[in-house]
Design a protein around this motif. Sequence first.
Motif, PDB file in Angstrom:
ATOM      1  N   MET A 232       0.745  -1.125  -0.122  1.00 55.23           N
ATOM      2  CA  MET A 232      -0.061   0.094  -0.052  1.00 55.23           C
ATOM      3  C   MET A 232       0.795   1.310   0.033  1.00 55.23           C
ATOM      4  SD  MET A 232      -2.924  -1.037   2.731  1.00 55.23           S
ATOM      5  CE  MET A 232      -3.461   0.645   2.887  1.00 55.23           C
ATOM      6  N   THR A 233       1.844   1.334   0.589  1.00 50.60           N
ATOM      7  CA  THR A 233       2.818   2.493   0.731  1.00 50.60           C
ATOM      8  C   THR A 233       3.223   2.801  -0.722  1.00 50.60           C
ATOM      9  OG1 THR A 233       4.859   1.175   0.964  1.00 50.60           O
ATOM     10  CG2 THR A 233       3.804   2.223   3.112  1.00 50.60           C
ATOM     11  N   THR A 234       3.242   1.872  -1.476  1.00 49.37           N
ATOM     12  CA  THR A 234       3.689   2.318  -2.902  1.00 49.37           C
ATOM     13  C   THR A 234       2.489   2.457  -3.813  1.00 49.37           C
ATOM     14  OG1 THR A 234       3.601  -0.152  -3.768  1.00 49.37           O
ATOM     15  CG2 THR A 234       5.625   0.484  -3.053  1.00 49.37           C
ATOM     16  N   THR A 235       1.362   2.282  -3.331  1.00 44.63           N
ATOM     17  CA  THR A 235       0.152   2.455  -4.377  1.00 44.63           C
ATOM     18  C   THR A 235      -0.934   3.673  -3.630  1.00 44.63           C
ATOM     19  OG1 THR A 235      -0.968   0.565  -3.230  1.00 44.63           O
ATOM     20  CG2 THR A 235       0.262   0.352  -5.253  1.00 44.63           C
ATOM     21  N   VAL A 236      -1.245   3.323  -2.532  1.00 47.49           N
ATOM     22  CA  VAL A 236      -2.093   4.084  -1.610  1.00 47.49           C
ATOM     23  C   VAL A 236      -1.442   5.555  -1.267  1.00 47.49           C
ATOM     24  CG1 VAL A 236      -3.704   4.448   0.188  1.00 47.49           C
ATOM     25  CG2 VAL A 236      -3.259   2.155  -0.982  1.00 47.49           C
ATOM     26  N   THR A 237      -2.187   6.557  -1.357  1.00 47.86           N
ATOM     27  CA  THR A 237      -1.512   7.988  -1.048  1.00 47.86           C
ATOM     28  C   THR A 237      -2.569   8.628  -0.201  1.00 47.86           C
ATOM     29  OG1 THR A 237      -2.282   8.685  -3.137  1.00 47.86           O
ATOM     30  CG2 THR A 237       0.086   8.065  -3.065  1.00 47.86           C
ATOM     31  N   SER A 238      -3.102   7.932   0.659  1.00 50.84           N
ATOM     32  CA  SER A 238      -4.233   8.384   1.363  1.00 50.84           C
ATOM     33  C   SER A 238      -4.081   8.144   2.885  1.00 50.84           C
ATOM     34  CB  SER A 238      -5.847   8.050   1.120  1.00 50.84           C
ATOM     35  OG  SER A 238      -5.992   6.701   1.572  1.00 50.84           O
ATOM     36  N   PRO A 239      -4.732   9.127   3.668  1.00 51.50           N
ATOM     37  CA  PRO A 239      -4.490   8.995   5.153  1.00 51.50           C
ATOM     38  C   PRO A 239      -4.942   7.503   5.628  1.00 51.50           C
ATOM     39  CG  PRO A 239      -5.183  10.999   4.951  1.00 51.50           C
ATOM     40  CD  PRO A 239      -5.298  10.331   3.572  1.00 51.50           C
ATOM     41  N   ALA A 240      -5.648   6.770   4.705  1.00 53.78           N
ATOM     42  CA  ALA A 240      -6.020   5.233   5.138  1.00 53.78           C
ATOM     43  C   ALA A 240      -4.845   4.483   5.577  1.00 53.78           C
ATOM     44  CB  ALA A 240      -6.666   4.818   3.805  1.00 53.78           C
ATOM     45  N   LEU A 241      -3.633   4.728   5.123  1.00 52.11           N
ATOM     46  CA  LEU A 241      -2.475   3.974   5.664  1.00 52.11           C
ATOM     47  C   LEU A 241      -2.286   4.552   7.137  1.00 52.11           C
ATOM     48  CD1 LEU A 241      -0.378   2.436   3.762  1.00 52.11           C
ATOM     49  CD2 LEU A 241       0.738   4.555   3.618  1.00 52.11           C
ATOM     50  N   TYR A 242      -2.597   5.714   7.494  1.00 53.19           N
ATOM     51  CA  TYR A 242      -2.278   5.839   8.746  1.00 53.19           C
ATOM     52  C   TYR A 242      -3.221   5.090   9.705  1.00 53.19           C
ATOM     53  CZ  TYR A 242       0.764   9.822   7.107  1.00 53.19           C
ATOM     54  OH  TYR A 242       1.632  10.216   6.094  1.00 53.19           O
ATOM     55  N   ALA A 243      -4.312   5.161   9.291  1.00 48.10           N
ATOM     56  CA  ALA A 243      -5.591   4.569  10.035  1.00 48.10           C
ATOM     57  C   ALA A 243      -5.138   3.035  10.212  1.00 48.10           C
ATOM     58  CB  ALA A 243      -6.939   4.714   9.250  1.00 48.10           C
ATOM     59  N   LEU A 244      -4.654   2.556   9.121  1.00 47.67           N
ATOM     60  CA  LEU A 244      -4.329   1.261   9.086  1.00 47.67           C
ATOM     61  C   LEU A 244      -3.370   1.017  10.265  1.00 47.67           C
ATOM     62  CD1 LEU A 244      -4.564  -1.663   8.243  1.00 47.67           C
ATOM     63  CD2 LEU A 244      -3.070  -1.290   6.550  1.00 47.67           C
ATOM     64  N   GLY A 245      -2.301   1.769  10.372  1.00 49.31           N
ATOM     65  CA  GLY A 245      -1.288   1.720  11.336  1.00 49.31           C
ATOM     66  C   GLY A 245      -1.729   1.762  12.827  1.00 49.31           C
ATOM     67  N   THR A 246      -2.546   2.795  12.765  1.00 51.74           N
ATOM     68  CA  THR A 246      -3.335   2.869  14.294  1.00 51.74           C
ATOM     69  C   THR A 246      -4.043   1.627  14.625  1.00 51.74           C
ATOM     70  OG1 THR A 246      -3.422   5.112  13.737  1.00 51.74           O
ATOM     71  CG2 THR A 246      -4.893   4.221  15.564  1.00 51.74           C
ATOM     72  N   VAL A 247      -4.813   1.165  13.771  1.00 47.89           N
ATOM     73  CA  VAL A 247      -5.470  -0.048  14.100  1.00 47.89           C
ATOM     74  C   VAL A 247      -4.608  -1.269  14.249  1.00 47.89           C
ATOM     75  CG1 VAL A 247      -7.048  -1.891  13.354  1.00 47.89           C
ATOM     76  CG2 VAL A 247      -7.694   0.623  12.749  1.00 47.89           C
ATOM     77  N   THR A 248      -3.588  -1.480  13.488  1.00 45.73           N
ATOM     78  CA  THR A 248      -2.633  -2.741  13.855  1.00 45.73           C
ATOM     79  C   THR A 248      -1.744  -2.336  15.272  1.00 45.73           C
ATOM     80  OG1 THR A 248      -1.140  -1.896  12.252  1.00 45.73           O
ATOM     81  CG2 THR A 248      -2.353  -3.244  11.571  1.00 45.73           C
ATOM     82  N   THR A 249      -1.579  -0.978  15.368  1.00 46.41           N
ATOM     83  CA  THR A 249      -0.912  -0.908  16.843  1.00 46.41           C
ATOM     84  C   THR A 249      -1.597  -1.067  17.835  1.00 46.41           C
ATOM     85  OG1 THR A 249       0.474   0.731  15.359  1.00 46.41           O
ATOM     86  CG2 THR A 249       0.375   0.728  17.690  1.00 46.41           C
TER      87      THR A 249
END
Lengths: 276, 379
Positions: A232-249
């Motif tokens: 996703m870091t290579t394809t997704v460029t939205s804050p959804a990436l951060y939301a995912l990081g928060t959930v997994t953490t």
Amino acid sequence: MHKHQKRPWTFYVLATLFTLFVIFLYGPMISIFILSFQGPTGGLVFPLTDPGFHWFGALFGQARTGDVGGAFGRTLPLALAVMVATVVISVAAGLAFRRRFFGSSVLFYTALASLIMPGLVLSIGILVAFQFLGLPTRWYSSAFGAHLSWTLPFGLLIMFAVLSRLDPAYEEAAYDLGATRWQTLTQVVVPIVLPGIIAVSLFGFTLSYDEFPRSWLTTGPQNTLPIEIYTMTTTVTSPALYALGTVTTIISFLAIGLALGSIGYIQHRRRNKKSF
Amino acid sequence: MVHSGVVSLQGVTKSFGSLTAVDDIDLTIDGGSYCCLLGPSGCGKTTILRMIAGHETPTSGEIQISGVSVLGQTPVQRGTAMMFQSYALFPHLTVLDNVAFRLKMQGMAKRERRAKAHETLEKVQLNHLAERMPAQLSGGQQQRVALARAVITNPQVLLLDEPLSALDEFLRLQMRGELRRMQRELGITFIHVTHTQLEAIAVADLVVVMDDGHIVQASAPEDVYARPTSAYVARFMGGQNVLRGVVQSVVGPTVTLRSDQGQIFEVDSAQISAAAGDIVHLSIRRDHTELEKSDAVPTQPNHVVGKVIAIEYQGTYVKVTLDAPDNREFVSHVPDDKYLAQRVDVGDQVVVSWRAADVHILADDHRKSESGPDLELAS
């Protein structure tokens, strides 16, 4: 010691170093946590505009954020299976290694060797071996084995430490009181070393849950979560990436909290159980 | 019909690799008696206990309990129970569940086994702590829980491995009395391993003194203490001075000995049949000696002279140590009132004498003159 003694200059140097360390450790994590609440029109960087839970929703929607739900649905059972296998093998091996047997130290160092082996190399090795044998790589077969090669040395080391401190008199007392070997294991040994077993479970679960290098070439066509996030870091460029990081953490913290909490509860119970 | 609880060892040997821990031992312990296995660490006493308990298997020999061979049987089949040195109370179980553990293994229902455990805890006055965890108990309380756990099914033999070693001095005295009381109450055989002489003679009916895998003396406590059969036992039990001499003459009722340093000792011939040239070891109780401050060397036999090197006040008596001429310490216990009437100081020259009737012969160390060179026994 003088009560109002002036602090030496080294105190300020070390305090500064420690502060920088803490900022370095938690700064990115906290930034990502805050940015995951970015509004729908906000970008990947500060400022935070119109904060809300928009990107958490997008995570599980059919947006172009990748197969997060599916990846999570594979990573969780994989981590749980690795955890169970790590506990069972580590406890059994720990019990076996209490008695020295022929080749026991060779076996011990063999088990530890995979700690030193770089994870990516191991990943390539497993891929090559599976192709040679004509087997498909899957998250539940090749990745499962790859993760065990990482979690088992930790599990073994913990169980060796825990079981070497277990007084053999407990097992003799159980035998003396008429317990069978199985009863001794289930009613005496396992309950006594339960805090150690929980620690092994925690290692087994968390090491597998966020494992990237050993999963890289071994998960097959369906990704685990860390691989999915990397993609996703290579394809997704939205804050959804951060939301995912928060959930997994948060899930990682829950696992750690659960483990430490239960160890604390067991030890508290052994010391302070209320009397009538 | 053999009395229940009789423990008998016949030719029992236990080797660990090249090390022989227990060497060809014969021992019979009466049913319902209190036996102490006594000796320095490494003498094999714990190994004997563990073989009777079924935690070690003899390399050779036979072990019987109540006349039945128990080799190959589990502790439960043997009717033994062991109390471990560390107590080995299960830390995850309450006091009550620890005591009920054996019944649980037998498959007894929860309500029934708990009732029985309460009953047993009552015997050691710990019922009020039934719901506590072991870590919340004092050392003495843990020991009583371990005792209750061991005796809950009325074993024939209770085996105690250094049961008092983890306790402080005050509790040790209290608990050893309690162990003895418990043994009388239950009427079962107690076998108690210890390295403390006074503990052994205080509680036991039979004291078995061991050295290096062998039994050196097995007898009633008063015999082991006052009538040791060897220099080893006399020195190990304490309270005795050991001397050595060569028989010079046997005239009528008097045997005359001469030590290596030229001292003359006289012994009653009723105790010994000796001939000139024999080497004889003898012991004199510390409290059966007379101490006198004197620079003169007396002419009569049965004395040692030396300088006082230590004085210890012990309450009812004073322990005076002198450097006897053979470089072994010689100790005299002087009653306190007598000492206060005639004080001595460190460095004073004194004479310690005794009556011929108070000399005890250490029969096992008697060497006939024709038996070749004398074997000096380890002290």
